[in-house]
Design an enzyme around this catalytic site. Structure first.
Site, PDB file in Angstrom:
ATOM      1  N   THR A   1       3.943  -7.938  -6.139  1.00 52.81           N
ATOM      2  CA  THR A   1       3.919  -6.599  -6.731  1.00 52.81           C
ATOM      3  C   THR A   1       3.457  -5.558  -5.712  1.00 52.81           C
ATOM      4  O   THR A   1       2.377  -5.700  -5.128  1.00 52.81           O
ATOM      5  CB  THR A   1       2.951  -6.592  -7.930  1.00 52.81           C
ATOM      6  OG1 THR A   1       3.311  -7.656  -8.796  1.00 52.81           O
ATOM      7  CG2 THR A   1       3.005  -5.273  -8.671  1.00 52.81           C
ATOM      8  N   GLU A   2       4.282  -4.531  -5.531  1.00 56.31           N
ATOM      9  CA  GLU A   2       3.939  -3.408  -4.638  1.00 56.31           C
ATOM     10  C   GLU A   2       3.592  -3.885  -3.218  1.00 56.31           C
ATOM     11  O   GLU A   2       2.815  -3.238  -2.514  1.00 56.31           O
ATOM     12  CB  GLU A   2       2.769  -2.595  -5.216  1.00 56.31           C
ATOM     13  CG  GLU A   2       2.956  -2.187  -6.676  1.00 56.31           C
ATOM     14  CD  GLU A   2       3.973  -1.081  -6.869  1.00 56.31           C
ATOM     15  OE1 GLU A   2       4.400  -0.463  -5.879  1.00 56.31           O
ATOM     16  OE2 GLU A   2       4.359  -0.849  -8.035  1.00 56.31           O
TER      17      GLU A   2
END
Lengths: 426, 426
Positions: free
Chosen positions: B145-146
């Site tokens: 994530t990210e």
């Protein structure tokens, strides 16, 4: 009657109070013309005629307002923030725009504009016996309407009704312009009505109004409207719930409610606190709650309307109003009407009207905590408060308030001297 | 012979609905189906449909030569399947060409890597299965994530058998080193690390239509020149960006589609350049060094750190509360509840709560589904309070064994149940 707002187009308790009081007065045969700055839509009642002050604007009046050579000129230019070099016509249009949409304008301008409209309305009204003005915005209007009546040869009294002062709203940081209008208006009034003894004392001490000139008429609740009863929400089966409802501004003490939540939940983590309302301190309260570790213990809701308000009261086991300075606090009565016991600060007018309300100083978090816990966990005490509250409400209605108000009218009318005869050559 | 390596992030969260206090204990519907459907449909027509069509056109025009990769979050895939099945089909068509790699991430686009290792693994496996189900191949490349990355996270990922991992080429980590090489994690056992060239990536993703930028307008020739300048000084130029760059962040009228259509040939004007997928890059070039990243980095905001999702009390308290439910949720054996809880883990919910007020704050506001960071905090508190009550009422069942995704109607044959891993990090 000169007002600022009327439900459903209201932002706070002033509109609610005006509606309740006028309904009560109308039941007692008082014929009312109620003036607001602007009527925004169809109104769901017909006990009185509501006049829109904006409809009485005449170009020459606004022009004269703008041509006055006093400090107001600077206010207009400065407050409208369009620079100092605009023509009178441009200023006029901007001013109409601002006034019609209730955008902020310098207090003097607002009050003066309203006064001109009130004068125009008084001019066109055949006959009126009392001028009743609610809060600072309308006081100049009361004075202006009285002047009109006098010119017509009638000595009509101007009664200033104080629901809140700038000192309540903003403490020591109030707007001096508003305080000045309040002082002028209250001194000029033939009589002053305060919503509580708390406010009466404040008017005496801070505004220098003689006590003899001030009558107290407590607010009430509508006797004919019983709140809709809601099913018990599942949330309530799992937690004791403490409610705050009101504008989140300094006056209402929302920050003290957050402190209270911290103190109580440190002792009993199963209690849930709910804050309902909007205002300039909303974000601060939310952030402070998170910072204090109250996530999950403190819940928030924005401003509620209509039956949702009753639903929120019924959801709660206790209603807390920690106001720093509260002339009355109708919300406390509304909570009682919904069977929810109430804790208010000693700095609240509503504290005077019932012995079945718990009272604590707003700053005394320890004492408040103790009261909250006993109200939540002592079933006998809780039941007694609830029943006592219902009983007290029997006499805390707008009908009662209206009866008192009518007596004030009669007293003031009796004490009015006829106008001195003016020599014909004057 | 340097490669250009494109990876596009495709993600849509399940946005929470404005969940009022009165729904607590009463309504288990946490997500705004209407808004989610509308946004999915809107972004599909602005971005996913036209961009997928363009990519398919390019992949087919340059067989074996033009290559790209995607990571599509599980929650986005679910929404495509439900709201815009044609979008899902167009991704499948891309997968069928063999020139497009599909990467694994956490199914729920969560921050589990930072809070709960067991959850992290389960969500990765669930996503891996899902990607295989839809696109036919089990991914061996992972992006968190990210692009959140640290030595410890890399360890967990390598444990699961991944061969390649992507993250941001953060200056403070790389120092004098270039992101244009293949690296290894600090404690790596053979897994390769690809680092985003943020300068060139952001030229497309953020600056493409920025008229104040000195290099505006960005032409393919200009951009190809910058890429070609790497020749001799790197093996791979990793262009990692949100897929929504095309048509959604950079609108069609900026010329972003024409830019992309012309880019492959512009790159090939230099004979030694090619396009490659992340796993191809990882096998084509030897790693040059190990990088030590003890503190988590990400691709977000100026700081390339975690401050977009964590750090203020609203964010920290909310996310800690979410993960506190793990044991109870899993003990309930309720797959629907588990899925709901995990949808609340999606990083976007915490991103919306960010109160950083510099220029990054504007980006947060643009991407937020709510009026203010406080709104999403208040909503999440209400929802988690409801979840807490539901869990109290849910009888405990046999410990849950997490079964790889089952999709509505078209059920995947379940191969084997993966038992819940013991928590190792907290």
């Amino acid at each position: 009657m000169l007002g600022w707002e009327i439900p459903p187009f209201n932002s706070g308790g002033l509109g609610t109070a005006c509606l309740g009081l006028t309904e009560g007065l109308s039941d007692q045969g008082v014929d009312i013309r109620f003036v607001v700055p602007k009527v925004f839509g169809k109104l769901p009642f017909n006990h009185m005629k509501v006049l829109s002050a904006a409809d009485y604007s005449s170009a020459s009046q606004l022009k004269s307002l703008l041509e006055r050579e006093d400090i107001q000129q600077e206010f207009i230019t400065h407050q409208l923030a369009y620079g100092g070099h605009i023509s009178v016509n441009e200023k006029k249009e901007l001013l109409i725009e601002h006034l019609n949409h209730q955008l902020p304008v310098a207090p003097h301008i607002q009050a003066t504009w309203y006064a001109q409209q009130a004068a125009a309305i008084a001019e066109q009204t055949e006959h009126f016996e009392v001028i009743h003005a609610h809060d600072w915005f309308t006081y100049y209007g009361g004075m202006a309407a009285r002047d009109v009546a006098r010119r017509k040869g009638h000595n009509v009294p101007f009664i200033a009704h104080v629901h809140a002062t700038e000192i309540d709203r903003s403490g020591e940081h109030g707007d001096p312009a508003i305080i000045a209008i309040e002082r002028t208006g209250l001194h000029a009034a033939d009589h002053v009505v305060a919503v509580s003894h708390y406010t009466k004392e404040l008017l005496h001490r801070r505004y220098g109004i003689p006590r003899s000139k001030i009558s107290v008429v407590h607010n009430g609740i509508p006797s004919h409207k019983q709140p809709q009863v809601f099913d018990i929400q599942e949330l309530k089966r799992h937690h004791k719930i403490v409610l705050f409802m009101g504008r989140m501004t300094m006056q209402k003490g929302p920050d003290y409610f957050v402190k209270l939540a911290k103190a109580v939940t440190d002792e009993d983590p199963n209690v849930r606190f709910i804050m309902v309302g909007s205002g300039d301190m909303e974000k601060k309260c939310i952030e402070e709650s998170a910072k204090q570790g109250l996530t999950g213990k403190m819940l928030f809701s924005s401003f509620l309307r209509g039956s949702s308000v009753d639903r929120a009261y019924q959801l709660a086991d206790l209603f807390v109003m920690p106001s720093v300075s509260e002339p009355f606090g109708i919300v406390a009565l509304e909570a009682m009407q919904n069977g929810t016991p109430v804790l208010v600060s000693n700095q609240s007018g509503v504290a005077e009207v019932s012995n079945n309300i718990m009272k604590v100083d707003f700053w005394d978090i320890e004492a408040m905590k103790g009261s909250v816990l006993s109200a939540l966990y002592d079933p006998n005490f809780h039941a007694a408060m609830k029943q006592g509250g219902y009983d007290d409400l029997q006499t805390l209605t707008w009908d009662h308030a209206a009866t008192k108000m009518k007596a004030v009218y009669e007293h003031v009318l009796r004490s009015m001297k006829p106008l001195e005869l003016q020599p014909a050559y004057a | 012979m340097p490669s250009v390596c494109f990876y596009f992030q495709v993600h849509q969260p399940y946005r929470m609905r404005h969940y009022p206090i009165f729904d607590i204990g009463e309504s288990p519907n946490y997500f705004d189906d209407k808004a989610n459907r509308e946004i999915c449909e809107k972004v599909a027509s602005k971005c996913y449909r036209p961009t997928n069509a363009l990519m398919l056109e390019l992949v087919k025009r340059y067989p074996g030569a033009f290559k790209i990769s995607y990571s599509i979050s599980g929650v986005a895939l679910e929404q495509f399947a439900e709201y815009t099945p044609d979008v899902l089909e167009s991704f499948q068509a891309l997968a069928a060409t063999g020139q497009v790699e599909f990467i694994t991430e956490t199914y729920y686009h969560s921050l589990a890597a930072l809070f709960n290792a067991g959850e992290f693994r389960e969500q990765i496996l669930k996503h891996q299965e899902t990607v295989k189900h839809y696109f036919g191949k089990k991914p061996t490349t992972f992006r968190n994530t990210e692009l959140i990355y640290s030595n410890g996270i890399a360890d967990m990922v390598e444990d699961l058998g991944f061969k390649t991992m992507l993250t941001e080429g953060v200056d403070r980590v790389l120092g004098w080193r270039s992101p244009n090489f293949v690296y290894e994690p600090w404690n790596g056992r053979g897994m390769k690390l690809l680092l985003k060239n943020y300068k060139l990536s952001d030229d497309i993703a953020f600056r493409f239509s920025q008229r104040s930028w000195k290099d505006w307008p960005l032409t393919t020739e200009k951009f190809a020149d910058w890429v070609h300048a790497v020749d001799g000084g790197g093996d791979t130029i990793n262009l990692f960006m949100d897929y929504e760059t095309f048509g959604e962040h950079q609108w069609a009228d900026t010329g972003i589609f024409e830019f992309m259509r012309a880019l492959p040939e512009a790159i090939w004007r230099h004979p030694s350049f090619n396009f490659a997928t992340p796993s191809e890059v990882a096998t084509m070039y030897p790693p040059v060094a190990k990088v030590d990243i003890p503190e988590a980095v990400s691709w977000a905001d100026e700081g390339r750190d975690l401050s977009a999702w964590l750090g203020n009390p609203m964010q920290d308290a909310s996310i800690a509360w979410v993960y506190k439910f793990e044991r109870q949720i899993k003990d309930s054996g309720d797959a629907h509840l588990l899925h709901q809880w995990r949808k609340l883990q999606t990083s976007d919910h915490f991103y919306y709560m960010c109160t950083k007020y510099w220029s990054d704050g504007d980006v947060h506001k643009y991407f937020s589904a709510y009026d203010s960071p406080h709104d999403s905090y208040v909503i999440m508190s209400n929802i988690l309070t409801d979840l807490e009550i539901r869990l109290k009422k849910t009888p405990k069942k046999v410990p849950l064994f997490v079964v790889p995704t089952e999709f509505k109607k078209e059920k995947t044959p379940v191969k084997k149940a993966v038992p819940v891993k013991k928590k190792v990090l907290s």
